[in-house]
Design an enzyme around this catalytic site. Sequence first.
Site, PDB file in Angstrom:
ATOM      1  N   TYR A 194      29.130  31.923  44.286  1.00 27.33           N
ATOM      2  CA  TYR A 194      29.437  30.927  45.312  1.00 27.33           C
ATOM      3  C   TYR A 194      28.743  31.315  46.623  1.00 27.33           C
ATOM      4  O   TYR A 194      28.090  30.498  47.264  1.00 27.33           O
ATOM      5  CB  TYR A 194      30.955  30.833  45.510  1.00 27.33           C
ATOM      6  CG  TYR A 194      31.347  29.777  46.518  1.00 27.33           C
ATOM      7  CD1 TYR A 194      31.526  28.454  46.111  1.00 27.33           C
ATOM      8  CD2 TYR A 194      31.519  30.087  47.862  1.00 27.33           C
ATOM      9  CE1 TYR A 194      31.867  27.471  47.025  1.00 27.33           C
ATOM     10  CE2 TYR A 194      31.856  29.113  48.789  1.00 27.33           C
ATOM     11  CZ  TYR A 194      32.034  27.802  48.360  1.00 27.33           C
ATOM     12  OH  TYR A 194      32.360  26.835  49.268  1.00 27.33           O
ATOM     13  N   ASP A 195      28.875  32.615  46.963  1.00 21.90           N
ATOM     14  CA  ASP A 195      28.249  33.102  48.193  1.00 21.90           C
ATOM     15  C   ASP A 195      26.741  32.856  48.188  1.00 21.90           C
ATOM     16  O   ASP A 195      26.157  32.483  49.193  1.00 21.90           O
ATOM     17  CB  ASP A 195      28.520  34.605  48.377  1.00 21.90           C
ATOM     18  CG  ASP A 195      29.981  34.872  48.735  1.00 21.90           C
ATOM     19  OD1 ASP A 195      30.700  33.901  49.057  1.00 21.90           O
ATOM     20  OD2 ASP A 195      30.399  36.044  48.675  1.00 21.90           O
ATOM     21  N   LYS A 207      39.920  44.363  53.456  1.00 19.84           N
ATOM     22  CA  LYS A 207      39.888  42.917  53.230  1.00 19.84           C
ATOM     23  C   LYS A 207      40.565  42.670  51.882  1.00 19.84           C
ATOM     24  O   LYS A 207      39.964  42.835  50.819  1.00 19.84           O
ATOM     25  CB  LYS A 207      38.460  42.386  53.224  1.00 19.84           C
ATOM     26  CG  LYS A 207      38.401  40.864  53.138  1.00 19.84           C
ATOM     27  CD  LYS A 207      36.989  40.360  53.382  1.00 19.84           C
ATOM     28  CE  LYS A 207      36.917  38.848  53.480  1.00 19.84           C
ATOM     29  NZ  LYS A 207      37.381  38.125  52.318  1.00 19.84           N
ATOM     30  N   ASP A 264      42.101  40.958  48.725  1.00 19.58           N
ATOM     31  CA  ASP A 264      41.573  39.827  47.975  1.00 19.58           C
ATOM     32  C   ASP A 264      42.736  38.999  47.428  1.00 19.58           C
ATOM     33  O   ASP A 264      43.139  39.136  46.286  1.00 19.58           O
ATOM     34  CB  ASP A 264      40.686  40.346  46.839  1.00 19.58           C
ATOM     35  CG  ASP A 264      39.730  39.277  46.356  1.00 19.58           C
ATOM     36  OD1 ASP A 264      39.679  38.195  46.976  1.00 19.58           O
ATOM     37  OD2 ASP A 264      39.039  39.530  45.357  1.00 19.58           O
ATOM     38  N   GLU A 276      47.809  38.412  54.218  1.00 16.36           N
ATOM     39  CA  GLU A 276      47.313  38.073  52.889  1.00 16.36           C
ATOM     40  C   GLU A 276      48.397  38.320  51.848  1.00 16.36           C
ATOM     41  O   GLU A 276      49.016  39.379  51.827  1.00 16.36           O
ATOM     42  CB  GLU A 276      46.096  38.964  52.585  1.00 16.36           C
ATOM     43  CG  GLU A 276      45.241  38.473  51.456  1.00 16.36           C
ATOM     44  CD  GLU A 276      44.150  37.503  51.921  1.00 16.36           C
ATOM     45  OE1 GLU A 276      44.233  36.990  53.066  1.00 16.36           O
ATOM     46  OE2 GLU A 276      43.224  37.267  51.125  1.00 16.36           O
ATOM     47  N   CYS A 307      33.541  47.738   7.525  1.00 15.70           N
ATOM     48  CA  CYS A 307      33.362  48.510   8.757  1.00 15.70           C
ATOM     49  C   CYS A 307      31.874  48.742   9.003  1.00 15.70           C
ATOM     50  O   CYS A 307      31.167  49.198   8.111  1.00 15.70           O
ATOM     51  CB  CYS A 307      34.093  49.852   8.642  1.00 15.70           C
ATOM     52  SG  CYS A 307      33.699  50.989   9.982  1.00 15.70           S
ATOM     53  N   CYS A 361      39.299  49.227  10.648  1.00 15.34           N
ATOM     54  CA  CYS A 361      38.574  49.826   9.535  1.00 15.34           C
ATOM     55  C   CYS A 361      39.586  50.619   8.722  1.00 15.34           C
ATOM     56  O   CYS A 361      40.383  51.363   9.280  1.00 15.34           O
ATOM     57  CB  CYS A 361      37.502  50.750  10.084  1.00 15.34           C
ATOM     58  SG  CYS A 361      36.932  51.956   8.886  1.00 15.34           S
ATOM     59  N   CYS A 387      35.539  57.623   8.184  1.00 13.89           N
ATOM     60  CA  CYS A 387      34.759  56.870   9.167  1.00 13.89           C
ATOM     61  C   CYS A 387      34.395  57.751  10.370  1.00 13.89           C
ATOM     62  O   CYS A 387      35.267  58.303  11.033  1.00 13.89           O
ATOM     63  CB  CYS A 387      35.555  55.651   9.625  1.00 13.89           C
ATOM     64  SG  CYS A 387      34.660  54.645  10.811  1.00 13.89           S
TER      65      CYS A 387
HETATM   66  S1  IVH Z   1      41.248  38.338  59.758  1.00 10.29           S
HETATM   67  C1  IVH Z   1      40.141  34.849  62.469  1.00 10.29           C
HETATM   68  N1  IVH Z   1      41.814  40.474  58.313  1.00 10.29           N
HETATM   69  O1  IVH Z   1      39.734  37.131  54.420  1.00 10.29           O
HETATM   70  C2  IVH Z   1      40.268  36.009  61.556  1.00 10.29           C
HETATM   71  N2  IVH Z   1      41.304  38.453  57.177  1.00 10.29           N
HETATM   72  O2  IVH Z   1      37.552  34.923  55.816  1.00 10.29           O
HETATM   73  C3  IVH Z   1      41.203  35.747  60.455  1.00 10.29           C
HETATM   74  N3  IVH Z   1      41.460  38.653  54.731  1.00 10.29           N
HETATM   75  O3  IVH Z   1      40.979  34.054  55.427  1.00 10.29           O
HETATM   76  C4  IVH Z   1      41.104  36.649  59.303  1.00 10.29           C
HETATM   77  N4  IVH Z   1      42.081  40.748  54.687  1.00 10.29           N
HETATM   78  O4  IVH Z   1      42.325  35.416  53.799  1.00 10.29           O
HETATM   79  C5  IVH Z   1      41.472  39.163  58.286  1.00 10.29           C
HETATM   80  N5  IVH Z   1      42.394  42.431  57.197  1.00 10.29           N
HETATM   81  C6  IVH Z   1      42.043  41.128  57.173  1.00 10.29           C
HETATM   82  C7  IVH Z   1      41.901  40.416  55.959  1.00 10.29           C
HETATM   83  C8  IVH Z   1      41.514  39.074  56.004  1.00 10.29           C
HETATM   84  C9  IVH Z   1      41.811  39.682  53.960  1.00 10.29           C
HETATM   85  C10 IVH Z   1      41.083  37.321  54.217  1.00 10.29           C
HETATM   86  C11 IVH Z   1      41.803  36.179  54.859  1.00 10.29           C
HETATM   87  C12 IVH Z   1      40.763  35.396  55.571  1.00 10.29           C
HETATM   88  C13 IVH Z   1      39.491  35.851  54.901  1.00 10.29           C
HETATM   89  C14 IVH Z   1      38.361  35.980  55.870  1.00 10.29           C
END
Ligand code: IVH
Length: 691
Positions: free
Chosen positions: A38-39, A123, A125, A180, A425, A443, A449
Site C-alpha cells: 500500500y505504501d 509505533k 501496530d 493505540e 514419505c 510419515c 526415516c
Molecule cells: S502520534 C498527530 N504516537 O500511528 C500525531 N501515533 O499515522 C498522532 N501510532 O494514527 C499520532 N503508535 O494510530 C502516535 N506512539 C505513537 C503511535 C502512533 C502508533 C499510530 C496511530 C496513528 C498512526 C500514525
Amino acid sequence: MNRQTIAAARAAALRAELQHHAHRYYVLDAPEIPDADYDRLFQELQAIEAAHPELLTPDSPTQRVIGAVLDGLVPVRHQVPMLSVHTETDTTPAGAEKFDARVRKALGLADDAPPLVYHAELKFDGLAINLRYEHGELVQAATRGDGETGEDVTHTVRMIATLPKRLRGVTAAVLEVRGEVFMRRDDFEALNERQRKLIEAGARGEKTFVNPRNAAAGVVRQLDAAKAAKRPLSFFAYGLGEVLGWAAPATQGGVLAALGKMGVPVSPDSAVALGAEGLVRYHERIAARRDSLPFDIDGVVYKVDDLGLQAALGFKSREPRWAVAHKYPAQEQTTLLQGIDVQVGRTGKLTPVAKLAPVFVGGTTVSNATLHNQDEIDRKDVRIGDTVVVRRAGDVIPEVVGVVAARRPADAQRFDLYARLGGHCPVCGSAITREEGEVDWRCSGGLFCAAQRKQAILHFAGRRAMDVEGLGDKLVDQLVDAAVVRTLPELYGLDVAKLSALDRMAGKSAQNLVDGLAKSRQTTFARFLYALGIRHVGETTAKDLARHFGQLDRLIDASEAQLLEVADVGPIVAQSIHTFFAQPHNLDIVRELRACGIEWKEDDGTADPTPKPLLGLTFVLTGSLPTLSRDDAKDRIEAAGGKVSGSVSKKTHFVVAGAEAGSKLDKARELGLAVLDEAALLAMLARAGRA
Ligand code: IVH
C-alpha cells in the site's frame, strides 16, 4: 499518448486502487495486500502528483485521511481532528537525520545551535482510539475514522481490562486520551486457535485473522460487546485530544507521565532522545528488541518533546511537522508462490512449505514459508502461481497468511499433499497416514526415516527411556549431520576415536558419552519399548505392554486383537503398535539394538507376580512435593501397581498435592476427591510395601 496523459491515467488508476485497498483495510478490516505494498502505491501517486501538480485533486488519497464509517456503529464527530503522522519509509538511520534536519530548518535553527530534545516512542501496530473522559469518567471511545468523524466503539473498548473507567485524581471537565488499541501476539495466536476450532466445528460467520492488527480492529468494531470481551485487547496512550479544565504538562514526556499517574497504560519503552544522534540510537535499540516485544510494532515515532515548539511548528497538509513515524522493514510482503515442497518434521509430521520468489521481510530474505497443513492451504485457497502475503514477525517462522486473489493467474494450480506425494514419505518412501480428526499427514517410517532420526535419537537417549548420559541435542545434531550415526544401533558403535573426529568434541565428553552408552545397555523391557518412540506408546503404555507380554517376541507377534487385551490400549494405540512391528526395517533396528548388548530381565510369565497393592487406583500429581520429584513419585506409585494420570476427573482416586498446586487441586476439591500430601502418599506406599 504524451507523457502528461500517461501520468494522468496512472494517477487515476492508482487512486482507484488505493481507494479500494483503503476500504478493505479501514472499513472491512480485511486487507488484500500488506501495508508495505500500500505504501509503495501511495508513494508512487505522491511522486506523480509532485511532478505534475496540475493532476492533484482534492479527493486524492494523498490529500486526506482515508477511512469511512461502517454501517451499524454510530458516527462520532471528533472535537479535535485525529491526524496521522508523516511516514519516513527510509528504514536506515538517515530517516531520523532527515526528520531532525527538517525540524531544525523549520525552526530556523543555526547549524551550531544545540541539539533538540525529542520524545521517542514505539509505533504500536493497532488502531487509533480517542477516549473521552468527563470529570474523570470514561464516557466514550471512538475510532479515528476519516479523522473528522469516527465510530462509537465505547461498548467494546470498555472491555479492555487495563483501561481505567475512572481516572485517578482527575476532575477536568474534559480529558481526551489518544492512543493505540492493539492485540498482543500471544493473545492473537490463542484467538486464532479458538477461531480455527470453531470453524472446524462448523460454526458459521467465524473467521481467523491475518495478523494482530486486523484482529484488534475486528474486535474493537465488533457490534457484540460480550464477544469482544472474550478477545483480549491492550492499550497504550500516546497523546491528547480535547482538554478542558486541566493544565497539561509542557512536554510530551510530561503528558505521558501524567497520564500514567492517572492509571492510563503508557508504554515503558518511550525515551527522551537528544538530537538526530539520540533518535538513531533509539531506532537501533528498539530494532534489536523488536522481535522480543510481546506485540507488533511497525516502527518508532519521534516527536518534538516541547509542546510550545510543537505549536510553533504546526502542520503541513494536515500532518504535524513536529512528528514523524520512522518505519522498520515490513513484516509482511507479497511475493510469488513458485511451488510447494513437503518437509518431514521431527515426529514425522509432513509440512507443506511454500517455495517463494525471494522477498525481504521482517529483516531477512525469505524464500521458504510454512503453509502449516492441507486444511490451511484449502482454507486460504492457496494455489501455486498465486501472489501470496508472507509474514515474518518475531522469531516465529515465516508463514503464508493469505493470497492476493486479484492477482491470480488463470493457470494457478491447486495443491493436494497426498496426491503430490503419491501416498509416500518424500524422504524414506514409507506410507503416509492421517488419523481421523487430525489435520496433519505423517510419515509412518519412524526410526527408518532420516528426517525423524534426530528426534528419535534424542527420545531414545532420554532420561525416562534408555537414559544415555552425555548425549544432548547439540551432539545429536552433529552426529546426524556428519552421518556418523544414521540409525539407533550405530549409537552403540561409537567410540572415543570416532567422536573425537567431530568438531568441538573434547576427549572428556567423548569418554563420557561412551561410558553413558555402556551404562545404558542394562535396562528394562518397558524402558526399551518406550525408547523405540512408537507413536501413542508413552511411558505408561510401555509399562502396561511390558507387564502384559513379558517378552519382546510375544509383543512383536501380537495381533491387534491381542494388543487390545492390554488394559488402556484402545484401537488407535493397538493399530499404531501393530503397524510399527509390521515394518521390516523397524524389526531390523530392534534386532540390531539387541545385538548391541542391550538387555533386560525377560519375564516369561511364569514367575510369581510381585504384589501390586495399588492396582486399580488412579493418582494425579500436582504442585511440587517437598522431597520427591514428580518422576520419583510416579515411579513409586506405578511400582505398587497404581496409575498416574495427567488430569483430574471423576475416575481419579487420589490427588497428591504439593506447593503451588493449581487448577487440578481446585478441580479435586470441586469433585470431592481425596487429597493427599507427600507424607500421606509415603505412608500409603509404606503400608503397600508391607502388604
Ligand atoms: S502520534 C498527530 N504516537 O500511528 C500525531 N501515533 O499515522 C498522532 N501510532 O494514527 C499520532 N503508535 O494510530 C502516535 N506512539 C505513537 C503511535 C502512533 C502508533 C499510530 C496511530 C496513528 C498512526 C500514525
